[in-house]
Write an enzyme that holds these catalytic residues in place. Structure first.
Site, PDB file in Angstrom:
ATOM      1  N   GLU A 249      54.543  38.436  80.149  1.00 11.78           N
ATOM      2  CA  GLU A 249      54.016  37.590  81.259  1.00 11.78           C
ATOM      3  C   GLU A 249      54.674  38.022  82.338  1.00 11.78           C
ATOM      4  O   GLU A 249      54.430  38.343  83.455  1.00 11.78           O
ATOM      5  CB  GLU A 249      54.123  36.052  80.962  1.00 11.78           C
ATOM      6  CG  GLU A 249      54.147  35.143  82.047  1.00 11.78           C
ATOM      7  CD  GLU A 249      53.015  35.093  83.004  1.00 11.78           C
ATOM      8  OE1 GLU A 249      51.849  35.785  82.553  1.00 11.78           O
ATOM      9  OE2 GLU A 249      52.871  34.500  84.011  1.00 11.78           O
TER      10      GLU A 249
ATOM     11  N   LYS B 242      41.272  35.726  92.248  1.00 15.69           N
ATOM     12  CA  LYS B 242      42.011  34.669  91.065  1.00 15.69           C
ATOM     13  C   LYS B 242      40.774  34.389  89.842  1.00 15.69           C
ATOM     14  O   LYS B 242      41.179  34.323  88.730  1.00 15.69           O
ATOM     15  CB  LYS B 242      42.045  33.422  91.748  1.00 15.69           C
ATOM     16  CG  LYS B 242      42.955  32.264  90.807  1.00 15.69           C
ATOM     17  CD  LYS B 242      43.581  31.270  91.613  1.00 15.69           C
ATOM     18  CE  LYS B 242      44.554  30.602  90.544  1.00 15.69           C
ATOM     19  NZ  LYS B 242      45.493  31.339  89.889  1.00 15.69           N
TER      20      LYS B 242
ATOM     21  N   ASN C 169      27.498  35.488  94.686  1.00 14.39           N
ATOM     22  CA  ASN C 169      28.530  35.651  94.119  1.00 14.39           C
ATOM     23  C   ASN C 169      28.228  36.034  92.654  1.00 14.39           C
ATOM     24  O   ASN C 169      27.374  35.467  92.120  1.00 14.39           O
ATOM     25  CB  ASN C 169      29.606  34.253  93.521  1.00 14.39           C
ATOM     26  CG  ASN C 169      30.669  34.248  92.762  1.00 14.39           C
ATOM     27  OD1 ASN C 169      31.044  35.705  92.640  1.00 14.39           O
ATOM     28  ND2 ASN C 169      31.013  33.288  91.747  1.00 14.39           N
TER      29      ASN C 169
ATOM     30  N   CYS D 294      34.398  35.822  94.563  1.00 18.64           N
ATOM     31  CA  CYS D 294      33.680  35.276  95.936  1.00 18.64           C
ATOM     32  C   CYS D 294      33.864  33.894  95.862  1.00 18.64           C
ATOM     33  O   CYS D 294      33.612  33.286  94.853  1.00 18.64           O
ATOM     34  CB  CYS D 294      32.420  36.032  95.762  1.00 18.64           C
ATOM     35  SG  CYS D 294      32.029  37.480  95.874  1.00 18.64           S
TER      36      CYS D 294
ATOM     37  N   LYS E 241      53.389  39.743  86.226  1.00 21.06           N
ATOM     38  CA  LYS E 241      53.759  39.160  87.494  1.00 21.06           C
ATOM     39  C   LYS E 241      54.506  39.998  88.439  1.00 21.06           C
ATOM     40  O   LYS E 241      53.902  40.270  89.601  1.00 21.06           O
ATOM     41  CB  LYS E 241      54.816  37.922  87.484  1.00 21.06           C
ATOM     42  CG  LYS E 241      54.138  36.681  86.606  1.00 21.06           C
ATOM     43  CD  LYS E 241      53.060  36.043  87.553  1.00 21.06           C
ATOM     44  CE  LYS E 241      51.784  36.129  87.193  1.00 21.06           C
ATOM     45  NZ  LYS E 241      51.112  35.240  85.968  1.00 21.06           N
TER      46      LYS E 241
ATOM     47  N   ARG F 246      39.419  33.275  95.649  1.00 22.24           N
ATOM     48  CA  ARG F 246      38.763  34.016  94.978  1.00 22.24           C
ATOM     49  C   ARG F 246      38.285  35.204  95.267  1.00 22.24           C
ATOM     50  O   ARG F 246      37.635  35.897  94.549  1.00 22.24           O
ATOM     51  CB  ARG F 246      37.322  33.012  94.848  1.00 22.24           C
ATOM     52  CG  ARG F 246      37.561  31.529  94.386  1.00 22.24           C
ATOM     53  CD  ARG F 246      36.360  30.880  94.349  1.00 22.24           C
ATOM     54  NE  ARG F 246      35.207  31.190  93.525  1.00 22.24           N
ATOM     55  CZ  ARG F 246      35.206  30.978  92.329  1.00 22.24           C
ATOM     56  NH1 ARG F 246      36.163  30.092  91.852  1.00 22.24           N
ATOM     57  NH2 ARG F 246      34.490  31.322  91.326  1.00 22.24           N
TER      58      ARG F 246
HETATM   59  C1  F6R Z   1      47.970  36.909  86.051  1.00 20.15           C
HETATM   60  C2  F6R Z   1      46.357  36.373  86.162  1.00 20.15           C
HETATM   61  C3  F6R Z   1      45.514  36.509  85.553  1.00 20.15           C
HETATM   62  C4  F6R Z   1      44.667  35.417  84.948  1.00 20.15           C
HETATM   63  C5  F6R Z   1      43.439  36.152  84.203  1.00 20.15           C
HETATM   64  C6  F6R Z   1      42.688  34.929  83.576  1.00 20.15           C
HETATM   65  O1  F6R Z   1      48.725  36.229  86.980  1.00 20.15           O
HETATM   66  O2  F6R Z   1      46.584  35.187  87.337  1.00 20.15           O
HETATM   67  O3  F6R Z   1      45.679  37.425  84.587  1.00 20.15           O
HETATM   68  O4  F6R Z   1      45.581  34.754  83.901  1.00 20.15           O
HETATM   69  O5  F6R Z   1      42.722  36.567  85.012  1.00 20.15           O
HETATM   70  O6  F6R Z   1      42.308  34.014  84.232  1.00 20.15           O
HETATM   71  P1  F6R Z   1      41.730  32.499  84.014  1.00 20.15           P
HETATM   72  O7  F6R Z   1      42.870  31.655  83.429  1.00 20.15           O
HETATM   73  O8  F6R Z   1      41.269  31.706  85.113  1.00 20.15           O
HETATM   74  O9  F6R Z   1      40.581  32.838  82.853  1.00 20.15           O
END
Ligand code: F6R
Length: 611
Positions: free
Chosen positions: A480, A606, A100, A2, A484, A27
């Site tokens: 990784e 994200k 949020n 959010c 993706k 978000r």
């Molecule tokens: C994959 C992706 C997620 C983040 C994970 C951690 O492409 O983006 O796996 O890497 O949710 O997020 P952060 O780095 O923001 O803690």
């Protein structure tokens, strides 16, 4: 999850809020809504992406005002429909609230409100807070005090913003375990989930701590804690450029962000390599030399960067490194020594699982270091030290450029410790430092193959499953790449340590199965190259279609691979940073070939600020 934005000032709120929500849409994009106070409070909200709200505002314009709040949702409680979209309205239409996080005790609170005749329109936990604040406002007649009374009753994680028609020039916010930052303008002030919300208007920001309440008007910002004591918020300057949060002519944020991978590495190194030595702010040589163990915490891509970092740190600093998923670490009883350094890796700096794991590590007495990409975020604030990765804003939901920056930061940490404890000799240090400095140019070379990779992805648009193999630092790259492909192209993809193949996964190989293989350099005498080439032969013999990511000129691979994506000659620890780039490009292009939204894949957000 959010995105939240609040504004008070001379501009029209609608445009400020929609602009902020556009930059925060990564978000969550299940619904979006705004509430604006002109003569009275008005709100518009729509399920779906922000564009649906924009269309609604054209069809059904709002009376614009100078005070407002906006929200973009990642659904937790209640379906992603119009009714459950925020803002939630209470007090006969005079109060609007956005949220949020998750209010864990919302069922009890809702039952209590239903008992006294409050009517609910949504299935969300957030609406409970709106009605509670409305009732408290009737008693206190002051929006800040009303919100303060309510937060005492809420369990869980929340950022709340609230406006009331009777206080038309005020936005009040509260936070516990969810992000909120203040943007300071001239005669105007902003609130946002992160600085992207207001970076277009101001670079001056204030960080709000846990369990604090902020009240903004055009000319004032005041912060108190949940007990009502005044708090001095910490100022910081936003270094991100507003243009960095736009597509800048690229078809997607992801395409732009992959193209920025060289810069992400260069900017993360900048200022940290002096001559042939590495400097990490906050650590003197003795503290670094005393570290005898590292635990790296992260989730998803961040955890995979940690796995690459593990190989390098152990090699250079000769101390044991464990990598743990944050959500697993927290729910067991890890053994932490006096000199254990707990390193969290997070692009957003807000991932709830990682935040909670960091707090837990601190409670257990460990020193904590945050590797983070977002200034003013919660995890660095809750950690003893921070190494910022300077990848710039990452808007596409799936992480790309942040990954290479995280690996770079972990390498710098490993070198700094090895340098301080004397385990890395001067010649190795000098070589690795030179290799790191050359990496951005090498990534540029890999990016030149974007068109070829696009063509390959188009041919493969119908592929249902992809396997990826790697050894040593190639193994986390396989993981990784698989992540993706899952999140962007919605296909089954799995990464394996190539040596594990014969212990089970080889049963998956059937004629036509696409397998990406990350092949180490044949030039390194300790290289696992011959073993990986044998693995390729094993799967080829069973009909696999092999796409090798291999060093340019690697003649041994050519006879056995259906396609070779060459990467330039590099030292063993630079290879993973290069090998990941074709996988990022391929995943994006496969998703594009399938007609999918690469920036906002389904079901994801994200910044994962719920557990
Ligand atoms: C994959 C992706 C997620 C983040 C994970 C951690 O492409 O983006 O796996 O890497 O949710 O997020 P952060 O780095 O923001 O803690």
């Amino acid at each position: 999850m959010c995105g939240i934005v609040g504004y008070v000032g001379p501009r029209g709120s609608e445009a400020v809020l929609l602009g902020g929500l556009g930059r925060l849409e990564y978000r969550g994009y299940d619904s979006a809504g705004i509430a604006v106070i002109s003569d009275s409070l008005e709100s518009r909200k729509r399920s779906g992406k922000l564009q649906q709200l924009r269309d609604e505002l054209v069809a059904n314009p709002i009376h614009d005002g100078h005070t407002g709040i906006g929200h973009t949702r990642w659904a937790t409680h209640g379906a992603p429909n119009d009714v459950n979209a925020h803002p939630h309205i209470a007090d006969g239409g005079k109060l609007a609230l956005i949220h949020n996080g998750i209010i864990e005790n919302f069922s009890e609170l809702k039952a209590e409100l239903l008992n006294v005749g409050v009517e609910f329109t949504s299935e969300t936990d957030s609406e409970v807070a709106a009605h509670l604040v409305a009732r408290a406002y009737r008693q206190t007649g002051n929006l800040t005090e009303a919100l303060r009374a309510v937060v005492q009753r809420l369990d869980g994680a929340f950022t709340l913003l609230v406006v009331h028609e009777d206080e038309p020039d005020v936005v009040v916010g509260a936070r516990r375990n969810s992000p909120l930052v203040i943007g300071l303008g001239e005669g105007e002030n902003f609130l946002g989930s992160d600085v992207a919300a207001f970076v277009e208007f101001t670079r001056n920001a204030l960080a709000i701590g846990q369990d604090q309440i902020v009240t903004i008007t055009r000319d004032t910002v005041s912060v108190i804690d949940f007990d009502g004591n005044p708090v001095e918020p910490e100022p910081f300057e936003v270094t991100w450029d507003a243009s960095a949060a736009t597509k800048g002519g690229w078809p997607s944020f992801m395409a732009k962000e992959i193209s920025e991978e060289p810069q992400a590495v260069a900017d993360t190194i900048r200022g940290r390599i002096k001559g042939e030595t590495v400097h990490i702010d906050g650590f003197d040589a003795k503290t670094l030399a005393d570290i005898d163990r590292i635990i790296i915490l992260g989730c998803g891509t961040a955890a995979y960067s940690g796995l690459v970092g593990k190989y390098a740190i152990e090699q250079w600093a000769r101390i044991p490194v464990d990598v743990e998923l944050s959500h697993e670490f927290r729910y067991r009883e890890p053994v932490l020594g006096e000199h254990t350094l707990v390193v969290s890796v997070s692009q957003s700096g807000e991932t709830m699982d990682t935040l909670m794991a960091v707090k837990y590590a601190r409670e257990m007495g460990a020193r904590t270091l945050s590797i983070c990409n977002t200034q003013g975020a919660t995890i660095p604030r809750e950690s003893d030290d921070v190494i910022y990765t300077h990848a710039g804003p990452e808007v596409a939901v799936a992480s790309t450029k942040a990954f290479v920056a995280q690996v770079t930061a972990l390498y710098l940490l490993g070198l700094a410790i090895g340098q301080a404890n004397g385990k890395v000799d001067a010649a190795t240090l000098a070589t690795v430092v030179r290799d790191l400095e050359a990496t951005p140019t090498l990534i540029e070379t890999v990016l030149l193959q974007a068109d070829r990779i696009k063509t390959m992805a188009k041919w493969m648009a119908d592929t249902q499953a992809i396997l990826l193999l790697g050894r040593h630092v190639g193994f986390p790259i396989a993981l990784e790449g698989a992540l993706k492909l899952k999140e962007l192209a919605y296909i089954h993809a799995e990464g394996f340590a190539a040596g594990e193949l014969k212990h089970g996964p080889i049963a998956l190989i059937e004629p036509g199965q696409v397998v990406f293989v990350i092949v180490p350099s044949p030039r390194d005498p300790n290289s696992l190259h011959p073993k990986v080439v044998s693995n390729i032969q094993e799967i080829r013999a069973r009909g696999a279609r092999v796409i090798a990511i291999a060093e340019q000129g690697d003649a041994a691979v050519l006879p056995f691979a259906d396609e070779v994506i060459p990467i330039p000659l590099a030292s063993p620890f630079i290879e993973p940073i290069l090998a990941v780039v074709p996988l990022h490009l391929f995943s994006m292009e496969l998703a594009t070939a399938k007609g999918l939204d690469v920036d906002q894949p389904r079901n994801l957000a994200k910044s994962v600020t719920v557990e």
